[in-house]
Enzyme design. Sequence first.
Site, PDB file in Angstrom:
ATOM      1  N   LYS A  13     -86.174 -62.139 -46.622  1.00 35.48           N
ATOM      2  CA  LYS A  13     -86.255 -63.349 -45.846  1.00 35.48           C
ATOM      3  C   LYS A  13     -87.732 -63.912 -46.177  1.00 35.48           C
ATOM      4  O   LYS A  13     -87.929 -65.040 -46.168  1.00 35.48           O
ATOM      5  CB  LYS A  13     -86.479 -62.859 -44.233  1.00 35.48           C
ATOM      6  N   ASN A  14     -88.671 -63.064 -46.196  1.00 37.13           N
ATOM      7  CA  ASN A  14     -90.273 -63.663 -46.123  1.00 37.13           C
ATOM      8  C   ASN A  14     -90.714 -64.017 -47.622  1.00 37.13           C
ATOM      9  O   ASN A  14     -91.301 -64.820 -47.807  1.00 37.13           O
ATOM     10  CB  ASN A  14     -91.251 -62.848 -45.665  1.00 37.13           C
ATOM     11  N   ARG A  29     -91.925 -70.082 -38.244  1.00 35.78           N
ATOM     12  CA  ARG A  29     -93.059 -69.757 -38.633  1.00 35.78           C
ATOM     13  C   ARG A  29     -93.404 -70.438 -40.156  1.00 35.78           C
ATOM     14  O   ARG A  29     -94.358 -70.875 -40.534  1.00 35.78           O
ATOM     15  CB  ARG A  29     -93.444 -68.383 -38.652  1.00 35.78           C
ATOM     16  N   CYS A  88     -92.176 -65.626 -34.101  1.00 33.01           N
ATOM     17  CA  CYS A  88     -92.157 -64.510 -33.274  1.00 33.01           C
ATOM     18  C   CYS A  88     -93.492 -64.533 -32.521  1.00 33.01           C
ATOM     19  O   CYS A  88     -94.621 -64.816 -32.902  1.00 33.01           O
ATOM     20  CB  CYS A  88     -91.935 -63.111 -33.880  1.00 33.01           C
ATOM     21  N   ARG A 113    -101.537 -66.535 -33.425  1.00 28.72           N
ATOM     22  CA  ARG A 113    -101.269 -66.726 -34.895  1.00 28.72           C
ATOM     23  C   ARG A 113    -102.339 -67.907 -35.591  1.00 28.72           C
ATOM     24  O   ARG A 113    -101.649 -68.828 -35.668  1.00 28.72           O
ATOM     25  CB  ARG A 113     -99.692 -66.887 -34.924  1.00 28.72           C
ATOM     26  N   PRO A 114    -103.483 -67.729 -35.721  1.00 27.69           N
ATOM     27  CA  PRO A 114    -104.054 -69.076 -36.163  1.00 27.69           C
ATOM     28  C   PRO A 114    -103.967 -69.215 -37.647  1.00 27.69           C
ATOM     29  O   PRO A 114    -103.163 -68.332 -38.414  1.00 27.69           O
ATOM     30  CB  PRO A 114    -105.463 -68.411 -35.813  1.00 27.69           C
ATOM     31  N   ASP A 169    -106.487 -70.744 -39.520  1.00 25.93           N
ATOM     32  CA  ASP A 169    -107.727 -71.227 -40.055  1.00 25.93           C
ATOM     33  C   ASP A 169    -107.722 -70.681 -41.484  1.00 25.93           C
ATOM     34  O   ASP A 169    -108.769 -71.661 -42.264  1.00 25.93           O
ATOM     35  CB  ASP A 169    -108.880 -70.442 -39.150  1.00 25.93           C
ATOM     36  N   GLN A 170    -107.551 -69.695 -41.971  1.00 27.82           N
ATOM     37  CA  GLN A 170    -107.469 -69.315 -43.408  1.00 27.82           C
ATOM     38  C   GLN A 170    -106.599 -70.101 -44.266  1.00 27.82           C
ATOM     39  O   GLN A 170    -107.104 -70.319 -45.587  1.00 27.82           O
ATOM     40  CB  GLN A 170    -107.115 -67.875 -43.688  1.00 27.82           C
ATOM     41  N   ASP A 190     -94.000 -55.044 -39.813  1.00 27.84           N
ATOM     42  CA  ASP A 190     -92.727 -55.425 -39.630  1.00 27.84           C
ATOM     43  C   ASP A 190     -91.860 -54.390 -39.636  1.00 27.84           C
ATOM     44  O   ASP A 190     -90.630 -54.464 -39.201  1.00 27.84           O
ATOM     45  CB  ASP A 190     -92.208 -56.562 -40.806  1.00 27.84           C
ATOM     46  N   ARG A 214     -82.294 -64.222 -36.934  1.00 24.23           N
ATOM     47  CA  ARG A 214     -83.395 -65.185 -37.816  1.00 24.23           C
ATOM     48  C   ARG A 214     -83.338 -64.240 -39.064  1.00 24.23           C
ATOM     49  O   ARG A 214     -84.002 -65.047 -39.955  1.00 24.23           O
ATOM     50  CB  ARG A 214     -84.605 -65.157 -37.062  1.00 24.23           C
TER      51      ARG A 214
END
Length: 430
Positions: A22-23, A93, A117, A122-123, A125-126, A307, A399
């Site tokens: 998935k990822n 996401r 999720c 869940r910033p 900024d990076q 995960d 999902r």
Amino acid sequence: MTKYRIRGGKPLHGSITISGAKNAAVAIIPAALLVDGVCRIENIPQISDVTLILQILQELGADIRTVNRTTVDIDCSHIRNRQVPYELARKIRASYYLVGALLGRFGWAEVPLPGGCDLGGRPIDQHVKGFVSMGADVDVRSGLICAKVPGGRLSGGQVYLDMVSVGATMNIMLAAVLADGMTVIENAAKEPHIVDLANFLNSMGANIMGAGTDVIKIRGVKQLRGGTYSIIPDQIEAGTYMAAVAAAGGDVLIQNVIPKHLDCITAKLVEMGVDVEELDDAVRVRRSGPISRTNVKTMPYPGFPTDMQPQIAAVLCLANGTSVLTEGVWDSRYRYVDEFRRMGAHIQVDGKVAVIEGVSALTGAPVHACDLRAGAAMVIAGLAAQGVTEVDAIYHIERGYENLVGKLAGVGADIRTITVPDEDAKAQVG
Ligand code: EPU
């Protein structure tokens, strides 16, 4: 409302074939936006996150053709619409990968802030720091991430990630492949799907070096061309079924895996008294004796994956003795604990640490899938429990797991999808 109904207590026997990761898929599909020509992508998992990301690309004007159940052809040569649909993008996401891909290709992106999720803050900024280091102006307004390069083309940049971030590493890679000059990502993530994205892009003509180490160097090229690529097997799907055998007992061959990617999971299961045999592209998992207690801390790859944290917790609920679980990646990934308690588990949580006192048996109960991996953990607990477990909110599970019910039923689990009228579901909640 649909639920899974599981009658637990049956050991699992047979074989399960693992789908594409998935990822990796949710990054490689948007990466096709960078390519002039047809990308044939094989081993695509049939899960709702993939359906969504394909739908978004289609809305942007990509020509998408299904070749067979696991293969699609994506042609983004004639993208006409760069407005990412809000309702689709905020459900997933991975829609943040559209920022890197659109910025790299067109020097301009406006993408709704992503969903996914709820694991605490869940910033991004990076990701932003990376784009800015390549010359983009980035701001967030009206629910959108707006990024623009004044000259139209990004220039190579140097970015040190303040924490190891899978998403930021992939997004910066996407933005950098067509940039002018060299981009260096330091303290990069090393997950198998990072290497898979780099391999995909390199096979289309990119020049990425060092993926899988903590320094990745990307020398920008003028253009990417089409080609064929096969996505790696899903490490977490495989780990989930390994945990299911550990919890329910039995003997299952888990096929189409890269055993090296599973080492971090295998090591812990072996400590817990599970027998794991590595074959070329499969692992055989057996458990008949008691489960031993152990401690687990989640970390970026090659550490134990976050995960897999809820799924390993399901197994530890049944261990002899007390185990300590420490979440090292997310702020809040223990929302499922109350659901385990309904099944008779003994767990105390303090911040990022969960102390699990093993019990001799769990008992079936109606439980809620709070998120994707927590949902998978409820299924594992249900397979091992005495009596009937009903898991609701299974859309979270769908999902990320292709045909979970069919795969488990194929190894002898008593699991099926049931539909209950919405009024009944409301009455139960009330
Ligand atoms: N972080 C920041 N700023 C950033 C990015 C991340 O502070 O700009 C922090 C996060 O808050 C977190 C840590 O860094 O504490 C790691 O986050 P990362 O960026 O690695 O996570 P992600 O890319 O958003 C992906 C997976 C997650 C998985 C994590 C960690 C996708 C679509 N999602 O998320 O997968 O938990 O990496 O491995 O690839 C799942 O599949 O169930 C799932 C949640």
